[in-house]
Design a protein around this motif. Structure first.
Motif, mmCIF file in Angstrom:
data_model
loop_
_atom_site.group_PDB
_atom_site.id
_atom_site.type_symbol
_atom_site.label_atom_id
_atom_site.label_comp_id
_atom_site.label_asym_id
_atom_site.label_seq_id
_atom_site.Cartn_x
_atom_site.Cartn_y
_atom_site.Cartn_z
ATOM 1 N N THR A 1 102.815 -19.426 46.610
ATOM 2 C CA THR A 1 104.052 -18.736 46.237
ATOM 3 C C THR A 1 104.620 -17.971 47.421
ATOM 4 O O THR A 1 105.828 -18.013 47.685
ATOM 5 C CB THR A 1 103.777 -17.764 45.075
ATOM 6 O OG1 THR A 1 103.317 -18.505 43.946
ATOM 7 C CG2 THR A 1 105.034 -16.993 44.702
ATOM 8 N N MET A 2 103.756 -17.301 48.164
ATOM 9 C CA MET A 2 104.222 -16.523 49.313
ATOM 10 C C MET A 2 104.799 -17.426 50.391
ATOM 11 O O MET A 2 105.853 -17.134 50.970
ATOM 12 C CB MET A 2 103.048 -15.711 49.873
ATOM 13 C CG MET A 2 103.422 -14.823 51.039
ATOM 14 S SD MET A 2 104.629 -13.566 50.572
ATOM 15 C CE MET A 2 105.163 -13.033 52.192
ATOM 16 N N HIS A 3 104.132 -18.532 50.679
ATOM 17 C CA HIS A 3 104.601 -19.416 51.740
ATOM 18 C C HIS A 3 105.900 -20.117 51.360
ATOM 19 O O HIS A 3 106.735 -20.377 52.219
ATOM 20 C CB HIS A 3 103.534 -20.460 52.069
ATOM 21 C CG HIS A 3 102.388 -19.909 52.859
ATOM 22 N ND1 HIS A 3 102.566 -19.234 54.037
ATOM 23 C CD2 HIS A 3 101.050 -19.923 52.620
ATOM 24 C CE1 HIS A 3 101.378 -18.860 54.511
ATOM 25 N NE2 HIS A 3 100.456 -19.259 53.667
ATOM 26 N N ARG A 4 106.068 -20.444 50.120
ATOM 27 C CA ARG A 4 107.249 -21.227 49.709
ATOM 28 C C ARG A 4 108.450 -20.342 49.402
ATOM 29 O O ARG A 4 109.567 -20.658 49.801
ATOM 30 C CB ARG A 4 106.902 -22.071 48.487
ATOM 31 C CG ARG A 4 108.053 -22.959 48.030
ATOM 32 C CD ARG A 4 107.613 -23.937 46.974
ATOM 33 N NE ARG A 4 108.711 -24.810 46.570
ATOM 34 C CZ ARG A 4 108.586 -25.805 45.702
ATOM 35 N NH1 ARG A 4 107.408 -26.048 45.144
ATOM 36 N NH2 ARG A 4 109.620 -26.554 45.382
ATOM 37 N N TYR A 5 108.248 -19.253 48.681
ATOM 38 C CA TYR A 5 109.370 -18.433 48.237
ATOM 39 C C TYR A 5 109.478 -17.098 48.958
ATOM 40 O O TYR A 5 110.404 -16.332 48.700
ATOM 41 C CB TYR A 5 109.260 -18.138 46.726
ATOM 42 C CG TYR A 5 109.125 -19.362 45.868
ATOM 43 C CD1 TYR A 5 110.152 -20.289 45.782
ATOM 44 C CD2 TYR A 5 107.968 -19.594 45.131
ATOM 45 C CE1 TYR A 5 110.037 -21.414 44.981
ATOM 46 C CE2 TYR A 5 107.838 -20.710 44.331
ATOM 47 C CZ TYR A 5 108.869 -21.620 44.259
ATOM 48 O OH TYR A 5 108.757 -22.729 43.474
ATOM 49 N N GLY A 6 108.543 -16.816 49.878
ATOM 50 C CA GLY A 6 108.510 -15.491 50.501
ATOM 51 C C GLY A 6 109.755 -15.161 51.293
ATOM 52 O O GLY A 6 110.079 -13.979 51.474
ATOM 53 N N PHE A 7 110.486 -16.159 51.788
ATOM 54 C CA PHE A 7 111.687 -15.879 52.583
ATOM 55 C C PHE A 7 112.747 -15.146 51.779
ATOM 56 O O PHE A 7 113.657 -14.542 52.353
ATOM 57 C CB PHE A 7 112.269 -17.194 53.121
ATOM 58 C CG PHE A 7 112.902 -18.073 52.071
ATOM 59 C CD1 PHE A 7 114.275 -18.051 51.881
ATOM 60 C CD2 PHE A 7 112.143 -18.911 51.277
ATOM 61 C CE1 PHE A 7 114.869 -18.847 50.924
ATOM 62 C CE2 PHE A 7 112.725 -19.713 50.321
ATOM 63 C CZ PHE A 7 114.101 -19.681 50.142
ATOM 64 N N LEU A 8 112.653 -15.169 50.452
ATOM 65 C CA LEU A 8 113.649 -14.514 49.615
ATOM 66 C C LEU A 8 113.324 -13.051 49.331
ATOM 67 O O LEU A 8 114.218 -12.307 48.917
ATOM 68 C CB LEU A 8 113.793 -15.255 48.279
ATOM 69 C CG LEU A 8 114.527 -16.599 48.314
ATOM 70 C CD1 LEU A 8 114.394 -17.314 46.984
ATOM 71 C CD2 LEU A 8 115.997 -16.389 48.657
ATOM 72 N N TYR A 9 112.065 -12.634 49.537
ATOM 73 C CA TYR A 9 111.727 -11.281 49.116
ATOM 74 C C TYR A 9 110.784 -10.535 50.044
ATOM 75 O O TYR A 9 110.584 -9.329 49.884
ATOM 76 C CB TYR A 9 111.096 -11.310 47.716
ATOM 77 C CG TYR A 9 109.819 -12.105 47.612
ATOM 78 C CD1 TYR A 9 108.584 -11.557 47.969
ATOM 79 C CD2 TYR A 9 109.823 -13.406 47.134
ATOM 80 C CE1 TYR A 9 107.412 -12.278 47.868
ATOM 81 C CE2 TYR A 9 108.660 -14.147 47.033
ATOM 82 C CZ TYR A 9 107.464 -13.579 47.401
ATOM 83 O OH TYR A 9 106.301 -14.301 47.303
ATOM 84 N N HIS A 10 110.161 -11.201 51.036
ATOM 85 C CA HIS A 10 109.099 -10.519 51.793
ATOM 86 C C HIS A 10 109.635 -9.367 52.626
ATOM 87 O O HIS A 10 108.891 -8.440 52.947
ATOM 88 C CB HIS A 10 108.356 -11.513 52.684
ATOM 89 C CG HIS A 10 109.170 -12.048 53.818
ATOM 90 N ND1 HIS A 10 109.406 -11.348 54.975
ATOM 91 C CD2 HIS A 10 109.812 -13.236 53.978
ATOM 92 C CE1 HIS A 10 110.145 -12.056 55.792
ATOM 93 N NE2 HIS A 10 110.429 -13.209 55.214
ATOM 94 N N GLU A 11 110.913 -9.375 53.032
ATOM 95 C CA GLU A 11 111.444 -8.289 53.841
ATOM 96 C C GLU A 11 111.823 -7.071 53.011
ATOM 97 O O GLU A 11 112.121 -6.009 53.561
ATOM 98 C CB GLU A 11 112.657 -8.761 54.630
ATOM 99 C CG GLU A 11 113.822 -9.220 53.770
ATOM 100 C CD GLU A 11 114.963 -9.758 54.603
ATOM 101 O OE1 GLU A 11 115.618 -8.946 55.277
ATOM 102 O OE2 GLU A 11 115.186 -10.980 54.579
ATOM 103 N N TYR A 12 111.819 -7.190 51.681
ATOM 104 C CA TYR A 12 112.192 -6.084 50.806
ATOM 105 C C TYR A 12 110.958 -5.426 50.212
ATOM 106 O O TYR A 12 109.876 -6.017 50.145
ATOM 107 C CB TYR A 12 113.103 -6.586 49.670
ATOM 108 C CG TYR A 12 114.381 -7.217 50.142
ATOM 109 C CD1 TYR A 12 115.447 -6.431 50.586
ATOM 110 C CD2 TYR A 12 114.548 -8.596 50.159
ATOM 111 C CE1 TYR A 12 116.626 -7.003 51.023
ATOM 112 C CE2 TYR A 12 115.726 -9.176 50.597
ATOM 113 C CZ TYR A 12 116.755 -8.376 51.026
ATOM 114 O OH TYR A 12 117.920 -8.952 51.464
ATOM 115 N N ASN A 13 111.140 -4.201 49.779
ATOM 116 C CA ASN A 13 110.107 -3.520 49.009
ATOM 117 C C ASN A 13 109.834 -4.315 47.741
ATOM 118 O O ASN A 13 110.748 -4.909 47.164
ATOM 119 C CB ASN A 13 110.583 -2.105 48.676
ATOM 120 C CG ASN A 13 109.489 -1.255 48.067
ATOM 121 O OD1 ASN A 13 109.052 -1.489 46.949
ATOM 122 N ND2 ASN A 13 109.049 -0.255 48.811
#
Length: 730
Positions: A473-485
């Motif tokens: 999940t982190m590798h595939r969708y992380g670009f949408l939320y990893h930079e946010y809290n």
């Protein structure tokens, strides 16, 4: 970048001084003088004024010309020229109707040379123009009004700056992708969020510059041309030839203004009723007639009225059969040397080429790891890299999705604009295909993130658990939320929605720059208020830099609102704002570049201390990230604590047991006594949020592989087993 800018400004001091005008634009209705060719060059060193002009004259008799030179909106020179008293212009005395060709040169008096300030020859993209009004000698009747834009051939648009900015942004995105592949730790997330700031900022500058405002100051337009590659506008001669053929072969009419000089092009804007539906044209003409009759019927003004600006009316170009006026997207494309009918295809091709190159890179990595599997000695040497092989396909999907997100502004904007432009049937079909594919893919991924976060919040009380603990999940969708809290995981979806609304106004409001300027300024202002209130990014540093970037974007939108002439302000206001726009954005670009380099370098050098750095992240993501480096550090700390506890007393069989469990996170299932002690010491019945130890203990208790990264929670294992499935597996 800062060195290149200063080098450009410094080189102007040693270059040959020259002032040149290459376009002649009518500044009144039914002007008696039109120009099909205009090239006037003034060199102050030898006081020479050279003419190469072709005029279509509808005025006869003896006339004189009143010439006024404006620099940054201020009057610099005011001269009156009588052709009958000038040896170089004797053929214009008396003036007769018809076509007139002038190829000559004359000497200018020294007083005129002294009146021109030195900055007119050295400042890049000087904002200067001359207004020439032709009067009859007998009655002083105004017969013609023409305007000539003046340049000193110095510009801040530099090929070196384009290459440097493109390479730096490309390197940042590539490093971000590789670190995403290496792991999902705090270090990789911080560098990924930081390295994409410059690209996002350049895209915002390029998009706001595509507003169809009345007139953009030359220095502002030239500086923005350095970054329009970020929306896919890169000129290649062979590509333009192919696109011209493609448009023509699919039923369109390709533009040829760049290969033929039969008509002059001024990159501003025009209103052309010939290309709109008759109903719209009739409505516009009726509206104009209604305004004219209403103004004629009003004898007195009893309320506040919009102030007039006669100089602005003379400055803003009007099209005719000699002149085509481009503004907005067409202006940017033409300035880049791209035909109007090739803009959409150019953007699609550039983004497709970037995706192709990324696929080639990952195919090479795939082949490398395939080679490693066949060579045990190589596998042993690169054991650290080999452990990421099971995640390679998922990481490739994530990077492709990230590239789609980067191409989202350009693809969506040009696709919607093509529906209005209608270059050819095939280009329209391509635009629909790219629009639907890009929008559906990103919307589906946004939906998946929201669904996973909602399930995580419902099951564990925090959205960060499933978003960060499950590696696929982190590798595939992380670009949408990893930079946010983790509490603001949905801001990735809001960011895409905000971009889409801005692109709607850019694409569909090209006929009204004032509408675009006002709407985009209000949108940027609203976004600034939201980010200042919520501060949604992962740590304080990212919050500060993103808020600063949003302030600059809002100021840029305000500048273009003034450039649209909505407030009919004096021209000197626009000229000064153009200089401020250049200084502000050049300085912020350099600051952003230095910030990114410093932050990325510090994060890479201090990667072993990332858990200490992660204290700045004000959420609980680090409790759930299953990263190799984190596990190794945790195991090392656990071993050190165990050795310290046993140093003060004699040990028997416990020593052998401890040695066998030196690295419990990598040696397989734990002993039942150790597992029970861990359960007693770590689980807290008062909270539903598991700790890092619980996640690792649950993972090995169920015997799952590291690539699956499945976890067990106390109290829910029996329930899930009864159902015959495990809810955490996607």
């Amino acid at each position: 970048m800062l060195f290149l800018i200063w080098l450009t400004l410094l080189s102007t001091a040693f270059a040959r001084r020259i002032i040149r005008a290459t376009s002649l634009v009518p500044c009144m209705d039914n002007s008696g003088v039109q120009a099909s060719k205009f090239d006037v060059t003034f060199t102050p060193d030898d006081r020479t004024l050279a003419f190469d002009v072709s005029l279509d004259v509808e005025v006869s008799g003896t006339v004189y010309a009143d010439i006024v030179l404006y620099v940054y909106g201020f009057r610099a020179i005011h001269e009156r020229i009588d052709p009958c008293k000038s040896s170089a212009l004797q053929q214009l005395c008396p003036l007769s109707t018809g076509e007139i060709d002038i190829i000559s040169q004359t000497q200018v008096s020294g007083s005129v040379v002294r009146d021109i300030p030195g900055v007119a020859y050295t400042v890049p993209n000087i904002d200067a123009f001359a207004i020439v009004k032709v009067y009859t000698n007998d009655t002083d009747e105004l017969k013609a009004c023409i305007r000539a834009d003046v340049t000193n051939t110095k510009t801040v648009e530099q090929t070196a700056v384009k290459w440097v900015t493109a390479c730096l942004c490309g390197a940042g995105i590539l490093v971000s992708a590789l670190l995403t592949y290496i792991g999902s730790s705090y270090t990789s997330q911080k560098i990924a969020a930081t390295s994409t700031l410059l690209f996002t900022y350049f895209q915002s500058m390029a998009i706001v510059n595509m507003e169809a405002v009345d007139r953009v100051p030359p220095i502002a337009n030239a500086w923005t041309e350095n970054v329009v590659w970020s929306v896919g506008l890169v000129r290649a001669t062979f590509m333009q030839d192919i696109f011209r053929w493609f448009v023509q072969s699919t039923g369109g009419h390709p533009a040829t203004y760049l290969i033929y000089s039969t008509i002059s092009v001024l990159t501003q804007r025009k209103r052309d009723l010939s290309n709109v539906p008759p109903r719209v044209a009739d409505h516009y003409q009726f509206h104009e007639e209604t305004k004219r009759l209403a103004s004629a019927a009003a004898p007195v003004v009893t309320s506040l009225t919009k102030r007039a600006n006669e100089l602005a009316k003379e400055t803003y170009a009007k099209p005719n059969h000699y002149l085509v006026v481009y503004r907005g997207i067409k202006r940017v494309g033409y300035s880049m040397g791209i035909e109007v009918t090739s803009i959409v295809l150019t953007s699609y091709t550039i983004y497709g080429f970037i995706v192709f190159c990324m696929v080639i890179i990952f195919l090479a990595l795939w082949a490398f790891f395939g080679f490693m599997k066949r060579k045990p000695e190589v596998l042993e040497k690169h054991r650290h890299a080999a452990q990421y092989v099971p995640m390679l396909s998922m990481v490739l999907k994530g990077i492709m999705l990230k590239l789609i997100m980067f191409s989202f502004p350009g693809v969506i904007m040009f696709s919607m604009w093509e529906w209005v432009q209608q270059d050819s049937a095939a280009v329209i079909v391509l635009s629909v295909f790219f629009f639907i594919c890009t929008l559906v893919i990103l919307c589906w991924n946004v939906f998946q993130v929201l669904r996973i976060a909602r399930r995580s919040s419902k099951e564990t009380g925090t959205a960060a658990f499933l978003l960060y603990s499950h590696a696929p999940t982190m590798h595939r969708y992380g670009f949408l939320y990893h930079e946010y809290n983790s509490r603001f995981y949905y801001f990735g979806a809001l960011n895409l929605l905000y971009q889409f609304v801005v692109l709607l106004f850019i694409a569909f409001s090209q006929s009204s720059g004032q509408t675009q300027g006002l709407a985009i300024f209000l949108i940027e202002l609203a976004v600034l208020i939201v980010v200042c209130v919520y501060r949604p990014w992962m740590d304080r540093g990212l919050n500060i830099i993103n808020i600063l970037m949003q302030i600059v974007k809002t100021l840029n939108a305000m500048f273009y609102l003034f450039f649209s002439n909505l407030f009919t302000q004096p021209l000197e206001v626009n000229s000064i704002m153009g200089v401020v726009y250049f200084v502000l954005n050049a300085a912020f670009s350099c600051f952003l570049l230095i910030y990114i380099i410093v932050v990325c370098a510090l994060m890479l050098f201090r990667r072993k201390h990332q858990e200490a750095d992660a204290v700045n992240v004000r959420d609980d993501r680090m409790s759930f990230i299953s990263d190799n480096v984190v596990r190794q550090e945790a195991a090392g700390e656990l071993a050190a604590l165990g050795q310290a506890a046993q140093a003060d007393h004699e040990v028997g069989d416990d020593v052998d047991w401890y040695k066998s469990q030196e690295n419990p996170f990598e040696s397989g299932p734990l002993d039942s006594s150790y597992r029970n002690s861990q359960r007693t010491s770590t689980m807290n019945t008062s909270t539903s949020i598991p700790t890092f130890g619980d996640l690792q203990e649950g993972m090995f208790r169920h015997g799952h592989s590291e690539s699956q990264t499945s976890f067990g929670l106390s109290g829910s294992d029996e329930k899930s087993d009864k159902k015959g499935k495990k809810w955490w597996v996607f």
